[in-house]
Motif scaffolding. Structure first.
Motif, PDB file in Angstrom:
ATOM      1  N   ARG A 123      -4.822  21.145  -6.182  1.00 21.92           N
ATOM      2  CA  ARG A 123      -6.240  21.338  -5.866  1.00 21.92           C
ATOM      3  C   ARG A 123      -6.532  21.107  -4.384  1.00 21.92           C
ATOM      4  O   ARG A 123      -7.686  21.060  -3.973  1.00 21.92           O
ATOM      5  N   HIS A 124      -5.486  20.910  -3.591  1.00 20.70           N
ATOM      6  CA  HIS A 124      -5.634  20.650  -2.162  1.00 20.70           C
ATOM      7  C   HIS A 124      -6.418  19.354  -1.927  1.00 20.70           C
ATOM      8  O   HIS A 124      -7.174  19.230  -0.959  1.00 20.70           O
ATOM      9  N   THR A 125      -6.252  18.398  -2.828  1.00 19.40           N
ATOM     10  CA  THR A 125      -6.843  17.079  -2.672  1.00 19.40           C
ATOM     11  C   THR A 125      -5.729  16.038  -2.734  1.00 19.40           C
ATOM     12  O   THR A 125      -4.617  16.323  -3.169  1.00 19.40           O
ATOM     13  N   GLN A 126      -6.044  14.824  -2.292  1.00 23.22           N
ATOM     14  CA  GLN A 126      -5.093  13.736  -2.368  1.00 23.22           C
ATOM     15  C   GLN A 126      -5.196  13.046  -3.734  1.00 23.22           C
ATOM     16  O   GLN A 126      -6.289  12.726  -4.193  1.00 23.22           O
ATOM     17  N   LEU A 127      -4.052  12.837  -4.357  1.00 23.12           N
ATOM     18  CA  LEU A 127      -3.991  12.094  -5.608  1.00 23.12           C
ATOM     19  C   LEU A 127      -3.363  10.731  -5.341  1.00 23.12           C
ATOM     20  O   LEU A 127      -2.525  10.588  -4.447  1.00 23.12           O
ATOM     21  N   PRO A 128      -3.749   9.709  -6.116  1.00 22.94           N
ATOM     22  CA  PRO A 128      -3.124   8.398  -5.929  1.00 22.94           C
ATOM     23  C   PRO A 128      -1.634   8.463  -6.240  1.00 22.94           C
ATOM     24  O   PRO A 128      -1.209   9.227  -7.115  1.00 22.94           O
ATOM     25  N   PRO A 129      -0.825   7.669  -5.549  1.00 23.12           N
ATOM     26  CA  PRO A 129       0.607   7.636  -5.855  1.00 23.12           C
ATOM     27  C   PRO A 129       0.878   6.838  -7.120  1.00 23.12           C
ATOM     28  O   PRO A 129      -0.012   6.173  -7.670  1.00 23.12           O
ATOM     29  N   ARG A 130       2.094   6.884  -7.575  1.00 22.85           N
ATOM     30  CA  ARG A 130       2.540   6.111  -8.743  1.00 22.85           C
ATOM     31  C   ARG A 130       3.396   4.955  -8.221  1.00 22.85           C
ATOM     32  O   ARG A 130       4.332   5.162  -7.444  1.00 22.85           O
ATOM     33  N   LEU A 131       3.073   3.734  -8.655  1.00 26.01           N
ATOM     34  CA  LEU A 131       3.743   2.547  -8.130  1.00 26.01           C
ATOM     35  C   LEU A 131       4.293   1.665  -9.244  1.00 26.01           C
ATOM     36  O   LEU A 131       3.731   1.611 -10.343  1.00 26.01           O
ATOM     37  N   SER A 159       0.849  -1.185   0.000  1.00 28.60           N
ATOM     38  CA  SER A 159       0.000   0.000   0.000  1.00 28.60           C
ATOM     39  C   SER A 159       0.885   1.235   0.000  1.00 28.60           C
ATOM     40  O   SER A 159       2.057   1.183   0.396  1.00 28.60           O
ATOM     41  N   ALA A 160       0.325   2.369  -0.434  1.00 28.71           N
ATOM     42  CA  ALA A 160       1.061   3.632  -0.420  1.00 28.71           C
ATOM     43  C   ALA A 160       0.071   4.766  -0.224  1.00 28.71           C
ATOM     44  O   ALA A 160      -1.053   4.724  -0.733  1.00 28.71           O
ATOM     45  N   ARG A 161       0.481   5.759   0.534  1.00 24.23           N
ATOM     46  CA  ARG A 161      -0.381   6.907   0.789  1.00 24.23           C
ATOM     47  C   ARG A 161      -0.479   7.798  -0.437  1.00 24.23           C
ATOM     48  O   ARG A 161       0.365   7.752  -1.333  1.00 24.23           O
ATOM     49  N   GLY A 162      -1.525   8.620  -0.453  1.00 18.63           N
ATOM     50  CA  GLY A 162      -1.705   9.550  -1.553  1.00 18.63           C
ATOM     51  C   GLY A 162      -0.714  10.693  -1.486  1.00 18.63           C
ATOM     52  O   GLY A 162       0.055  10.837  -0.538  1.00 18.63           O
ATOM     53  N   ARG A 163      -0.746  11.527  -2.510  1.00 13.23           N
ATOM     54  CA  ARG A 163       0.137  12.682  -2.594  1.00 13.23           C
ATOM     55  C   ARG A 163      -0.702  13.940  -2.771  1.00 13.23           C
ATOM     56  O   ARG A 163      -1.796  13.903  -3.340  1.00 13.23           O
ATOM     57  N   ALA A 164      -0.200  15.054  -2.293  1.00 13.06           N
ATOM     58  CA  ALA A 164      -0.934  16.317  -2.378  1.00 13.06           C
ATOM     59  C   ALA A 164      -0.923  16.843  -3.801  1.00 13.06           C
ATOM     60  O   ALA A 164       0.002  16.597  -4.579  1.00 13.06           O
ATOM     61  N   SER A 165      -1.976  17.564  -4.173  1.00 11.27           N
ATOM     62  CA  SER A 165      -2.055  18.196  -5.488  1.00 11.27           C
ATOM     63  C   SER A 165      -2.320  19.675  -5.326  1.00 11.27           C
ATOM     64  O   SER A 165      -2.618  20.170  -4.235  1.00 11.27           O
TER      65      SER A 165
END
Length: 268
Positions: free
Chosen positions: A243-251, A235-241
């Motif tokens: 837009r002040h929202t969480q984006l999925p990480p790249r794996l 699993s991996a946490r999201g990243r900030a964008s």
């Protein structure tokens, strides 16, 4: 529109020339270019060739064709996932294109049918399927040719005209799955807060992916979670964008599930 999509669809643009040729994507959403309510036009509106006045049954002189919209979607995916970030086009462009494309599948008008429906060519401003209207004997404009009749055996041909590759755009773009020789990549291109893909067959293994920005949608906690052949491999946490929202990480994930690596990628 074909001239915009094809070089990126086939990966023919040299990486060093990416910024120069990516400039053309400014026209994708320009109302005077390809931009329209129901999907990109096949011809720029400002072009002398843009019209709906000829008598042919099928036209590529302005209507929005799912075939070409699909190519543009794949072209954007390739640009955003395999080239350096460009100042003229980004994640927002793909997000808007896919949402517009979803509406074209589910909110447009087809004679004698309730949505969802996909056909040959769609009126980019008015949201009806042009060729289907003609085959049902209804002239969409004065002088329209190729009109059918109640007994025309082709009047329902568009019912099975599934050439939109919409599912591919969701899996390769929104979810971001790309297959490589030694691993598969998950590089989501979306602002959605959650998605779930289960048991997707990829290079001989079953892959499942769940994204849940804040952990409120699925019982796996916040982040991007990956299963290979039924086993949770990481699993991996999201990243900030921006837009002040969480984006999925790249794996990057190995096919045997023994290695999962988070890869640095740009913001939204």
């Amino acid at each position: 529109l074909m001239g915009l999509s094809s070089p990126w669809y086939f990966g023919a643009v040299p990486p060093a020339d990416g910024p120069k040729y990516a400039e053309a994507f400014r026209e994708l959403e320009d109302p005077a270019g390809f931009g329209a309510k129901w999907g990109p036009r096949t011809t720029e509106r400002r072009s002398e060739c843009y019209n709906f006045s000829n008598s042919a049954q099928c036209n590529w002189n302005g209507g929005s064709w799912p075939f070409e919209t699909s190519k543009v979607g794949t072209a954007l995916i390739n640009l955003l996932q395999t080239y350096k970030p460009q100042p003229t086009v980004g994640l927002s462009a793909f997000d808007r294109l896919l949402r517009t494309y979803a509406r074209a599948h589910t909110r447009t008008h087809a004679e004698g049918l309730a949505p969802p429906h996909v056909d040959e060519d769609l009126h980019p401003d008015d949201g009806y399927w042009i060729t289907r209207r003609k085959l049902h004997g209804i002239p969409p404009w004065r002088g329209a040719g190729g009109l059918g009749s109640p007994r025309d055996p082709l009047r329902d041909r568009g019912t099975h005209y599934f050439h939109s590759t919409f599912n591919d755009l969701v899996l390769s773009g929104l979810v971001g799955l790309r297959a490589h020789a030694e691993h598969f990549e998950i590089y989501p291109l979306s602002f959605v807060s959650s998605f779930c893909v289960t048991r997707l067959r990829l290079r001989g293994v079953d892959v499942s992916v769940v994204w849940d920005a804040d952990g409120s949608r699925y019982p796996h906690g916040a982040g991007l979670h990956v299963w290979v052949s039924g086993r949770l491999v990481g699993s991996a946490r999201g990243r900030a964008s921006s837009r002040h929202t969480q984006l999925p990480p790249r794996l990057h994930v190995s096919y045997d599930g023994t290695r999962l690596v988070a890869v640095q990628s740009g913001g939204g």
